[in-house]
Design a protein around this motif. Sequence first.
Motif, mmCIF file in Angstrom:
data_model
loop_
_atom_site.group_PDB
_atom_site.id
_atom_site.type_symbol
_atom_site.label_atom_id
_atom_site.label_comp_id
_atom_site.label_asym_id
_atom_site.label_seq_id
_atom_site.Cartn_x
_atom_site.Cartn_y
_atom_site.Cartn_z
ATOM 1 N N TYR A 42 79.092 41.259 35.893
ATOM 2 C CA TYR A 42 77.981 40.650 35.338
ATOM 3 C C TYR A 42 77.068 41.706 34.621
ATOM 4 O O TYR A 42 75.562 41.693 34.746
ATOM 5 C CB TYR A 42 77.091 39.942 36.249
ATOM 6 C CG TYR A 42 78.047 38.923 36.936
ATOM 7 C CD1 TYR A 42 78.550 37.739 36.262
ATOM 8 C CD2 TYR A 42 78.772 38.997 38.073
ATOM 9 C CE1 TYR A 42 79.162 36.568 37.066
ATOM 10 C CE2 TYR A 42 79.658 38.296 38.774
ATOM 11 C CZ TYR A 42 79.828 37.186 38.098
ATOM 12 O OH TYR A 42 80.706 36.099 38.558
ATOM 13 N N ILE A 53 82.373 30.536 30.601
ATOM 14 C CA ILE A 53 83.520 29.908 31.612
ATOM 15 C C ILE A 53 82.741 28.701 32.200
ATOM 16 O O ILE A 53 83.658 27.622 32.180
ATOM 17 C CB ILE A 53 83.773 30.773 32.659
ATOM 18 C CG1 ILE A 53 84.604 32.101 32.011
ATOM 19 C CG2 ILE A 53 84.523 30.322 33.786
ATOM 20 C CD1 ILE A 53 84.829 33.235 33.021
ATOM 21 N N TYR A 59 87.099 24.642 34.229
ATOM 22 C CA TYR A 59 86.611 25.441 35.244
ATOM 23 C C TYR A 59 85.714 24.532 35.821
ATOM 24 O O TYR A 59 84.333 24.253 35.406
ATOM 25 C CB TYR A 59 85.702 26.648 34.706
ATOM 26 C CG TYR A 59 85.100 27.527 36.114
ATOM 27 C CD1 TYR A 59 86.142 28.143 36.914
ATOM 28 C CD2 TYR A 59 83.916 27.596 36.086
ATOM 29 C CE1 TYR A 59 85.374 28.881 37.843
ATOM 30 C CE2 TYR A 59 83.267 28.556 37.043
ATOM 31 C CZ TYR A 59 84.088 29.064 37.887
ATOM 32 O OH TYR A 59 83.484 29.636 39.036
ATOM 33 N N GLY A 165 77.439 27.635 43.703
ATOM 34 C CA GLY A 165 78.513 28.195 42.699
ATOM 35 C C GLY A 165 79.759 28.662 43.484
ATOM 36 O O GLY A 165 80.699 29.223 42.815
ATOM 37 N N SER A 166 79.695 28.516 45.032
ATOM 38 C CA SER A 166 80.774 29.150 45.699
ATOM 39 C C SER A 166 80.781 30.498 45.681
ATOM 40 O O SER A 166 82.223 31.108 45.516
ATOM 41 C CB SER A 166 82.198 28.320 45.284
ATOM 42 O OG SER A 166 83.023 28.685 46.366
ATOM 43 N N TYR A 210 91.377 29.323 36.620
ATOM 44 C CA TYR A 210 91.157 30.543 36.422
ATOM 45 C C TYR A 210 92.220 31.234 35.180
ATOM 46 O O TYR A 210 92.322 32.423 35.172
ATOM 47 C CB TYR A 210 91.579 31.532 37.729
ATOM 48 C CG TYR A 210 90.161 30.988 38.600
ATOM 49 C CD1 TYR A 210 89.255 32.054 38.826
ATOM 50 C CD2 TYR A 210 90.464 29.879 39.398
ATOM 51 C CE1 TYR A 210 88.246 31.557 39.642
ATOM 52 C CE2 TYR A 210 89.277 29.590 40.281
ATOM 53 C CZ TYR A 210 88.190 30.618 40.479
ATOM 54 O OH TYR A 210 87.358 30.213 41.221
ATOM 55 N N PHE A 220 86.739 37.638 30.108
ATOM 56 C CA PHE A 220 85.660 38.106 31.228
ATOM 57 C C PHE A 220 86.056 39.097 32.178
ATOM 58 O O PHE A 220 85.485 40.190 32.623
ATOM 59 C CB PHE A 220 85.735 36.726 31.944
ATOM 60 C CG PHE A 220 84.428 36.901 33.326
ATOM 61 C CD1 PHE A 220 82.942 37.114 33.190
ATOM 62 C CD2 PHE A 220 84.954 36.737 34.498
ATOM 63 C CE1 PHE A 220 82.207 37.336 34.286
ATOM 64 C CE2 PHE A 220 84.219 36.944 35.712
ATOM 65 C CZ PHE A 220 82.860 37.209 35.643
ATOM 66 N N MET A 256 92.297 37.557 41.076
ATOM 67 C CA MET A 256 92.398 38.093 39.846
ATOM 68 C C MET A 256 92.623 39.390 39.653
ATOM 69 O O MET A 256 92.151 40.105 40.584
ATOM 70 C CB MET A 256 90.948 37.769 39.192
ATOM 71 C CG MET A 256 90.801 36.250 38.750
ATOM 72 S SD MET A 256 89.678 36.162 37.167
ATOM 73 C CE MET A 256 88.119 37.307 37.428
ATOM 74 N N GLU A 284 88.787 40.464 41.688
ATOM 75 C CA GLU A 284 88.207 39.583 42.394
ATOM 76 C C GLU A 284 88.939 38.582 43.434
ATOM 77 O O GLU A 284 90.269 38.248 42.845
ATOM 78 C CB GLU A 284 87.509 38.307 41.220
ATOM 79 C CG GLU A 284 86.609 37.508 41.782
ATOM 80 C CD GLU A 284 85.872 36.493 40.728
ATOM 81 O OE1 GLU A 284 84.819 36.869 40.734
ATOM 82 O OE2 GLU A 284 86.720 35.887 39.941
HETATM 83 C C1 AVJ Z 1 80.963 32.734 40.375
HETATM 84 C C2 AVJ Z 1 82.036 34.044 42.046
HETATM 85 C C3 AVJ Z 1 82.032 31.484 41.993
HETATM 86 O O1 AVJ Z 1 84.891 33.016 41.817
HETATM 87 O O2 AVJ Z 1 85.043 31.108 40.688
HETATM 88 C C4 AVJ Z 1 84.809 32.418 37.561
HETATM 89 C C5 AVJ Z 1 83.604 33.658 39.184
HETATM 90 N N1 AVJ Z 1 85.836 34.358 38.132
HETATM 91 N N2 AVJ Z 1 86.079 32.859 36.911
HETATM 92 C C6 AVJ Z 1 84.533 32.204 40.932
HETATM 93 C C7 AVJ Z 1 84.720 33.391 38.351
HETATM 94 C C8 AVJ Z 1 86.539 33.622 37.382
HETATM 95 C C9 AVJ Z 1 83.225 32.594 40.093
HETATM 96 N N3 AVJ Z 1 82.190 32.746 41.122
#
Ligand code: AVJ
Length: 329
Positions: A42, A53, A59, A165-166, A210, A220, A256, A284
Motif C-alpha cells: 500500500y 480492485i 472481487y 475487509g477481512s 484474485y 497490484f 498470491m 500474500e
Molecule cells: C485487503 C487484505 C483483505 O486479501 O482480499 C485483494 C487484499 N489482495 N486482492 C484480500 C487483496 C488481492 C485483500 N485484503
Amino acid sequence: MNPKKDNQIRLHDFKPGHERFRAEILSGLSKGQKELPSKYFYDEQGSQLFKRICSLDEYYIPHTEAAIMKTHVQEMVELLGRRVLLIEYGSGDCTKTRILLDYLDDIAAFVPIDISREQLLHVTKELAVDYPGLEVLPVCADYTSGFELPAPKRLSVRVVVYFPGSTIGNFDPIPAKLFLEHIASVCGPGGGLLIGVDLKKDPVVLHRAYNDSQSVTAAFNLNLLERINRELNCDFRLDWFEHYAFYNPREGRVEMHLVSLRDQTVHLDNVAIPFAPGESIWTESSYKYNLYEFEQMAAAAGFRVEQVWTDERQWFSVQYLVNMTEATS
Ligand code: AVJ
C-alpha cells in the motif's frame, strides 16, 4: 513519536522507516520460500490499485460487505452503544466506516489507523468536512507493531475496534489469534470488535476474485516489486515475473505469488538474490473461515461472538465480538 502538522492535521506518526522496510524485504527474500510482507503493497500507487480492485465485480468482498453493513447498520450501532470510541485498523478510504458514522450520532471520537500516510491525511480532511463536530485522531502506523493511542477529548463509555475487509485473513492462524488478543487488550474488558470475515466458498469464485479479467490484481501484486526498485537500490525486472494466485483448500487460503519466468539474479544494494525458473515470492495469504472456525479462534483470544450478519449467498460475514476477559484492578 513525532506528531507532524499538515494543514492543521495532527498526525500521530509511527510509520515504519526506511531501515525497517529494507530489513524486512531483505530477510523475506533470503528465505528458502521467498516472501514479502503484504502490508507493503500500500504505497500511493498500490493504494490506488487496491481501490480499483475494490470496484471490480469479481472481487466480491467490498460490495458484499457494504451491502451487509447497510442492511444491518441500525442493529450494529445499537450494539456499539452511546459514546463509543471507534478505532479502525487499516482505515483506507473509510467508505464502509461512513456507513457507521452516518448512524453513530453520539460517538466519542474516531481513530483511523493506516500505514499509508497520504491516504490517512486525505481521508481525515474529508471526514472533517463531512462530519463537523466529530473528533478524528489519525494514527499512521504498521498496526502489527507498536503504537500509542491518542487521547480523545470526550470521555468514552466503550472502546470498539472496527476491522473490516477481512484483513484478518492476511494473518496466518497463530499470528491471527495473537492479533485478536492484541485487539482485546486495546478495547479492554467489555469492549468490542466489529470485524469483516470472508467465508469459505466455491474455489472458482475465489480464483476469479484474485485473478480478475482486467489484471488489476496482477498489477497490484507486481507494484510491490516496482516499489522496492524505487525505494531501495534494487533491479527487479517486472516483465520477468508473473502474478500467480490460487486457492489452497488444505490451508483454507488464497495464496498470491510472483513467479520468476526465468533463471535470473536480482540485486539489492550489493546482495545478489538468485531465482530459478518457476521459483516464487509469496506475497500474500488471504485466509477464508467458516463461522465455527472463526468462533473458535475468537474464543481462544478472549472474544465471544455476539452477532453475525451475512449476505444471502453466505459469502461474507460481519461479526460483533465482545471482549470477555475480566477487568483487573
Ligand atoms: C485487503 C487484505 C483483505 O486479501 O482480499 C485483494 C487484499 N489482495 N486482492 C484480500 C487483496 C488481492 C485483500 N485484503
